[in-house]
Design a protein around this motif. Structure first.
Motif, PDB file in Angstrom:
ATOM      1  N   THR A 142       1.736  -6.937  -9.820  1.00 29.48           N
ATOM      2  CA  THR A 142       0.800  -6.372  -8.844  1.00 29.48           C
ATOM      3  C   THR A 142       0.985  -4.864  -8.704  1.00 29.48           C
ATOM      4  O   THR A 142       0.007  -4.106  -8.634  1.00 29.48           O
ATOM      5  CB  THR A 142       0.990  -7.041  -7.476  1.00 29.48           C
ATOM      6  OG1 THR A 142       0.718  -8.434  -7.595  1.00 29.48           O
ATOM      7  CG2 THR A 142       0.073  -6.439  -6.426  1.00 29.48           C
ATOM      8  N   LEU A 143       2.229  -4.415  -8.690  1.00 25.87           N
ATOM      9  CA  LEU A 143       2.499  -3.006  -8.459  1.00 25.87           C
ATOM     10  C   LEU A 143       2.426  -2.160  -9.730  1.00 25.87           C
ATOM     11  O   LEU A 143       1.909  -1.041  -9.694  1.00 25.87           O
ATOM     12  CB  LEU A 143       3.879  -2.834  -7.825  1.00 25.87           C
ATOM     13  CG  LEU A 143       3.937  -3.053  -6.320  1.00 25.87           C
ATOM     14  CD1 LEU A 143       5.363  -2.971  -5.825  1.00 25.87           C
ATOM     15  CD2 LEU A 143       3.086  -2.015  -5.591  1.00 25.87           C
TER      16      LEU A 143
ATOM     17  N   GLU B  65       2.031   2.096  -4.090  1.00 19.85           N
ATOM     18  CA  GLU B  65       1.098   2.308  -5.187  1.00 19.85           C
ATOM     19  C   GLU B  65       1.572   3.447  -6.078  1.00 19.85           C
ATOM     20  O   GLU B  65       2.056   4.468  -5.594  1.00 19.85           O
ATOM     21  CB  GLU B  65      -0.297   2.603  -4.641  1.00 19.85           C
ATOM     22  CG  GLU B  65      -0.957   1.401  -3.994  1.00 19.85           C
ATOM     23  CD  GLU B  65      -2.372   1.712  -3.532  1.00 19.85           C
ATOM     24  OE1 GLU B  65      -2.854   2.827  -3.793  1.00 19.85           O
ATOM     25  OE2 GLU B  65      -2.987   0.825  -2.900  1.00 19.85           O
ATOM     26  N   GLY B  66       1.431   3.259  -7.388  1.00 22.51           N
ATOM     27  CA  GLY B  66       1.877   4.261  -8.347  1.00 22.51           C
ATOM     28  C   GLY B  66       3.334   4.141  -8.729  1.00 22.51           C
ATOM     29  O   GLY B  66       3.900   5.055  -9.343  1.00 22.51           O
TER      30      GLY B  66
ATOM     31  N   GLU C 165       0.823  -1.212   0.000  1.00 20.22           N
ATOM     32  CA  GLU C 165       0.000   0.000   0.000  1.00 20.22           C
ATOM     33  C   GLU C 165       0.858   1.264   0.000  1.00 20.22           C
ATOM     34  O   GLU C 165       0.404   2.324  -0.429  1.00 20.22           O
ATOM     35  CB  GLU C 165      -0.947   0.005   1.205  1.00 20.22           C
ATOM     36  CG  GLU C 165      -0.281  -0.020   2.554  1.00 20.22           C
ATOM     37  CD  GLU C 165       0.114  -1.413   3.025  1.00 20.22           C
ATOM     38  OE1 GLU C 165       0.595  -1.526   4.166  1.00 20.22           O
ATOM     39  OE2 GLU C 165      -0.080  -2.385   2.257  1.00 20.22           O
TER      40      GLU C 165
ATOM     41  N   LYS D  82       0.891  -2.697 -12.798  1.00 20.42           N
ATOM     42  CA  LYS D  82      -0.448  -2.597 -13.385  1.00 20.42           C
ATOM     43  C   LYS D  82      -0.420  -2.200 -14.864  1.00 20.42           C
ATOM     44  O   LYS D  82      -1.291  -1.473 -15.342  1.00 20.42           O
ATOM     45  CB  LYS D  82      -1.305  -1.581 -12.618  1.00 20.42           C
ATOM     46  CG  LYS D  82      -1.520  -1.900 -11.157  1.00 20.42           C
ATOM     47  CD  LYS D  82      -2.321  -3.166 -10.969  1.00 20.42           C
ATOM     48  CE  LYS D  82      -2.632  -3.429  -9.504  1.00 20.42           C
ATOM     49  NZ  LYS D  82      -3.275  -4.742  -9.304  1.00 20.42           N
TER      50      LYS D  82
END
Length: 279
Positions: free
Chosen positions: A173-174, A146-147, A143, A176
């Motif tokens: 997962t990270l 992210e980004g 968390e 995307k």
């Protein structure tokens, strides 16, 4: 009580030996009412520790089924294990998914992209809900990342073909984005895989048999580093049971095809180092 069935190649192995206890812990914490009730294993004796299916069932209080069909008929939900034998997953999935029971398929999802797509086709044919993932998708600290624009992942394990999936899952997962190409370099005992994604995102996956699992994410204005910790398997159990409870996955299952696509490219690159391989 909602009954879970385990489909295995041989039942006494690390995942099967730990999942029942972890699932019980999750049930007690979250108020779920699941239990591992049935097992079918293709091989009677485990090559890991010599324990046979009857001995395992007695130890864990689980009933042995003589056929996959028996297990599928009796179970409410199904887990296809065989984590070290992904070449068995398509064969098992063809038998399991036709029962339309919500199903989890352990890592590595399939040995190649062709068989991965076939499993998706079987699930779509019968309308069966399923998902698959590496436990490292549930690493603590994601968390905070992210980004991410790029990531560097280290990981180990017995062999690259069995354990590279963990690093790939973390990157997918990270980031995307869709993977475009991979290049593998060999440095001593290390394999360093560069993965190019759409929108100028990148992953560097550094594998060696004795590396610890860790992740560094470039967020543009800062870099975040995390060691894997120890809670990812229990977080995976919680997500599996939540999926069984709700029928909803916590991520887009098509990411699994991207994971296998990258894995295919990396294993190709191991034998063709220093060359970009389009995915």
């Amino acid at each position: 009580m909602k009954k879970i069935g385990f489909v295995e190649y041989y039942i006494s192995e690390w995942h099967a030996n730990n999942y029942p206890c972890w699932m019980k812990e999750v049930c007690e914490k979250n108020g779920f009412d699941f239990e591992v009730s049935y097992v079918w294993a293709e091989e009677y004796v485990s090559p890991v520790d010599g324990k046979n299916t009857d001995e395992w069932c007695k130890e864990f209080g689980v009933a042995k089924c003589e056929t996959i069909d028996e297990l599928c008929e009796k179970s409410d939900y199904i887990v296809i294990l065989a984590p070290s034998n992904p070449e068995k997953h398509l064969e098992y999935a063809k038998e399991v998914l036709k029962y339309k029971k919500t199903t989890y398929i352990d890592k590595t999802f399939a040995p190649n992209l062709k068989e991965a797509k076939e499993i998706f086709d079987v699930a779509n044919e019968y309308g069966t809900k399923f998902f698959s993932t590496s436990a490292l998708r549930y690493m603590e600290g994601f968390e905070e990342m992210e980004g991410a624009k790029s990531v560097i992942v280290t990981a180990g394990g017995r062999t690259i073909d069995e354990y590279i999936v963990h690093q790939i899952e973390m990157a997918v997962t990270l980031l995307k984005e869709k993977p475009l190409a991979v290049k593998v370099e060999k440095q001593g005992s290390q394999y360093i895989s560069r993965v190019k994604f759409e929108n100028d995102k990148w992953a560097t996956l550094n594998y060696s048999s004795n590396f610890a699992y860790a992740l560094s994410a470039d967020l543009g204005d800062k870099t975040v580093y995390k060691a894997a910790g120890s809670m990812h398997f229990k977080r995976l159990m919680a997500d599996i049971l939540n999926f069984f409870e709700t029928g909803e996955t916590s991520f887009d299952v098509s990411e699994t095809l991207d994971v296998i696509k990258i894995r295919d490219g990396i294993l190709n690159g191991v034998n063709n180092t220093d060359k970009w391989i389009a995915l």
